[in-house]
Design an enzyme around this catalytic site. Structure first.
Site, PDB file in Angstrom:
ATOM      1  N   LYS A  79       0.869  -1.170   0.000  1.00 40.10           N
ATOM      2  CA  LYS A  79       0.000   0.000   0.000  1.00 40.10           C
ATOM      3  C   LYS A  79       0.913   1.229   0.000  1.00 40.10           C
ATOM      4  CE  LYS A  79      -3.857   1.915   2.762  1.00 40.10           C
ATOM      5  NZ  LYS A  79      -4.719   1.670   3.936  1.00 40.10           N
ATOM      6  N   SER A 154      -9.720   1.552   2.931  1.00 43.72           N
ATOM      7  CA  SER A 154      -8.865   2.355   2.084  1.00 43.72           C
ATOM      8  C   SER A 154      -7.790   1.551   1.339  1.00 43.72           C
ATOM      9  CB  SER A 154      -8.157   3.429   2.925  1.00 43.72           C
ATOM     10  OG  SER A 154      -7.300   2.827   3.882  1.00 43.72           O
ATOM     11  N   SER A 178      -9.731  -0.913   7.149  1.00 39.04           N
ATOM     12  CA  SER A 178      -9.184  -0.812   5.790  1.00 39.04           C
ATOM     13  C   SER A 178      -8.410  -2.009   5.270  1.00 39.04           C
ATOM     14  CB  SER A 178      -8.310   0.433   5.670  1.00 39.04           C
ATOM     15  OG  SER A 178      -9.125   1.563   5.589  1.00 39.04           O
TER      16      SER A 178
HETATM   17  N1  GLN Z   1     -13.084   3.812   6.389  1.00 39.61           N
HETATM   18  C1  GLN Z   1     -12.485   4.212   7.616  1.00 39.61           C
HETATM   19  C2  GLN Z   1     -12.072   5.667   7.532  1.00 39.61           C
HETATM   20  O1  GLN Z   1     -12.328   6.250   6.550  1.00 39.61           O
HETATM   21  C3  GLN Z   1     -11.318   3.341   7.939  1.00 39.61           C
HETATM   22  C4  GLN Z   1     -10.121   3.672   7.139  1.00 39.61           C
HETATM   23  C5  GLN Z   1      -8.926   2.859   7.534  1.00 39.61           C
HETATM   24  O2  GLN Z   1      -9.031   1.825   8.187  1.00 39.61           O
HETATM   25  N2  GLN Z   1      -7.780   3.359   7.150  1.00 39.61           N
HETATM   26  O3  GLN Z   1     -11.514   6.221   8.422  1.00 39.61           O
END
Ligand code: GLN
Length: 488
Positions: A79, A154, A178
């Site tokens: 990532k 994400s 995420s």
């Molecule tokens: N969807 C969640 C957020 O927008 C989690 C994102 C993540 O785990 N990085 O914060």
């Protein structure tokens, strides 16, 4: 050669150590697939074949010497939140679209030492804020199961890359789901370890008390192998835990007989789509047939986890992102009259809309006069949510339920309504608030052949057993080996 794209890491490793295949041949296979298929999915932000092949040649030299570990020559993609020395590390943002990291993240260093071959850097929601990979400065990633749909987020680039078999395994990060949610939406296995197991050094910070890196792969066995490579104490991360080294593959042979699976009443109330519920019920039947016992448990503060998370995470983000000012590194506005304008224009132009929204929310909840009403209250909820889990684990060994309330949704469906987007995380954020380990495994398909994920949550430091519980299911089913049409 083509069965290799669906092979387990163990089998790939065996082929490499027995010299039936060279690391260069293997890396070339995946590089060719990336070149051919990535334009469709937009999973990768950066690919540098020369560097990949140089690492593969080094791996071949180690393999030739005869005492290579299980990760030597295995291709993996990161990532784009993990710093990689000499390579662009954008975090999906214009703000870092020119940032070449001067050092490797701890996990990158660990895996390089273990002989992993870096295939490149993967697309993601900007600064890991999002549930669909649509907030990336580099454009949305497409779900390989249906390119009109999101891959989740994400870590959507990580999920799409492994689902499309552009990489056998990838690293993601999980602040509120995420790793697990995109794994669920792309038919993969992904694990978010207990907070503190994997060093955050060199991982661009979103919400530091919640962030944790972890593997996304086809199977639990593959995740276990890679977790072995990235877990462990690192003094450069003050929240890294100094614990004895563990072998996360040690419980893959775990017997399900007598396992008590807790089903939280709150997870099975309204909210999940019928197609998800159906696949989850079927998966629970498999566990029952293996000798598990299903018990009801309560997580009474579950409905407060999304509100608590969306106070704590933006608060930490607003602080973490204050370092991006256009002065030392990152994007700088081309025109400004004075220092104040340099800051404000660089931030206005460097950050996207969702990131700005979070910075504003975070600054607000931390401000004098609102701190007690929002931030402090959210911290108290955080404690209550952790207590709920502690109480539930007195009655069960693991908790199971859906990872996401729905399958992958169409691109654009939730971009105008941030609250709807935030509700994607309803089953995942409480894990991070409590610091617990959580994993997602594929357990079937909903309408339109879209994957459904089963979430398994365990007590702190229970990764090995959870991976064993997932592995036993994967011995009985083949959901994790299914590939989207058109990628073979
Ligand atoms: N969807 C969640 C957020 O927008 C989690 C994102 C993540 O785990 N990085 O914060």
């Amino acid at each position: 050669m083509n069965e290799l794209i669906n092979a387990s890491l163990r089998d790939i490793s065996r082929a490499l150590t027995e010299r039936r295949l060279s690391a260069v041949e293997l890396a070339t296979l995946f590089l060719e697939r990336i070149e051919r298929l990535n334009p469709t999915f937009n999973a990768f932000i950066t690919v540098e074949p020369d560097k990949t092949l140089a690492q593969a040649r080094a791996a071949d030299a180690r393999l030739a010497s005869g005492n290579a570990g299980p990760l030597v020559g295995i291709p993996l993609a990161y990532k784009d939140i993990f710093c990689t020395k000499g390579m662009l590390t954008s975090c999906g943002s214009n703000m870092l679209s020119n940032f070449v990291a001067p050092y490797d993240a701890h996990v990158v260093e660990q895996l390089s030492n273990a002989g992993i071959v870096n295939l490149g850097k993967l697309n993601m929601d900007e600064f890991a804020m999002g549930s669909s990979t649509e907030s990336s400065f580099f454009g949305p990633t497409k779900n390989p199961w249906d390119v009109t749909r999101v891959p989740g987020g994400s870590s959507g680039g990580s999920a799409a890359a492994v689902a499309a078999r552009l990489a056998p395994v990838a690293l993601g990060t999980d602040t509120g789901g995420s790793i697990r949610q995109p794994a669920a939406m792309c038919g993969l296995t992904g694990i978010k370890p207990t907070y503190g197991i994997v060093s955050r050094y060199g991982m661009v910070a979103y919400a530091s008390s919640l962030d944790q890196g972890g593997p996304m792969a086809k199977s639990a066995a593959d995740c276990a192998l890679v977790l072995n490579g990235i877990a462990g104490f690192d003094q450069r991360d003050s929240t890294s835990l100094d614990r004895p080294a563990e072998d996360y593959t040690r419980a893959l042979g775990y017997s399900i007989k007598g396992l008590r699976i807790g089903l939280p009443r709150e997870f099975f109330a309204d909210g999940m789509d019928d197609e998800v519920r159906f696949a989850i019920d079927e998966a629970l039947n498999v566990y029952r047939s293996l000798g598990a016992e299903l018990v009801q448990v309560d997580l009474p503060n579950s409905e407060l986890s999304v509100p608590a998370y969306y106070v704590v995470a933006p608060a930490e983000a607003s602080s973490n992102l204050s370092r991006f000012d256009g002065v030392r590194y990152g994007y700088r506005a081309p025109e400004y009259r004075d220092l104040g304008e340099l800051y404000s224009r660089s931030r206005a132009q460097g950050f996207g809309a969702e990131v700005k929204r979070r910075i504003m929310v975070g600054t607000y909840v931390l401000s004098h006069g609102y701190y007690d009403a929002y931030y402090l209250k959210a911290q108290k909820l955080r404690r209550l949510i952790a207590e709920d889990f502690r109480n539930a684990f007195a009655h069960c060994d693991v908790i199971m339920g859906p990872t996401s309330p729905f399958v992958a949704f169409p691109i654009g469906a939730k971009t105008d309504d941030p609250v709807q987007m935030y509700l994607s995380d309803i089953y995942t954020v409480s894990t991070n608030l409590a610091g617990l380990p959580g994993l997602s495994i594929p357990c079937g398909f909903g309408a339109g052949n879209l994957p459904v994920g089963l979430q398994i949550l365990g007590p702190w430091f229970d990764e090995a057993r959870m991976l064993g519980i997932a592995h036993q299911y994967q011995q009985q089913t083949d959901w994790h080996l299914r590939m989207p049409g058109g990628v073979a």
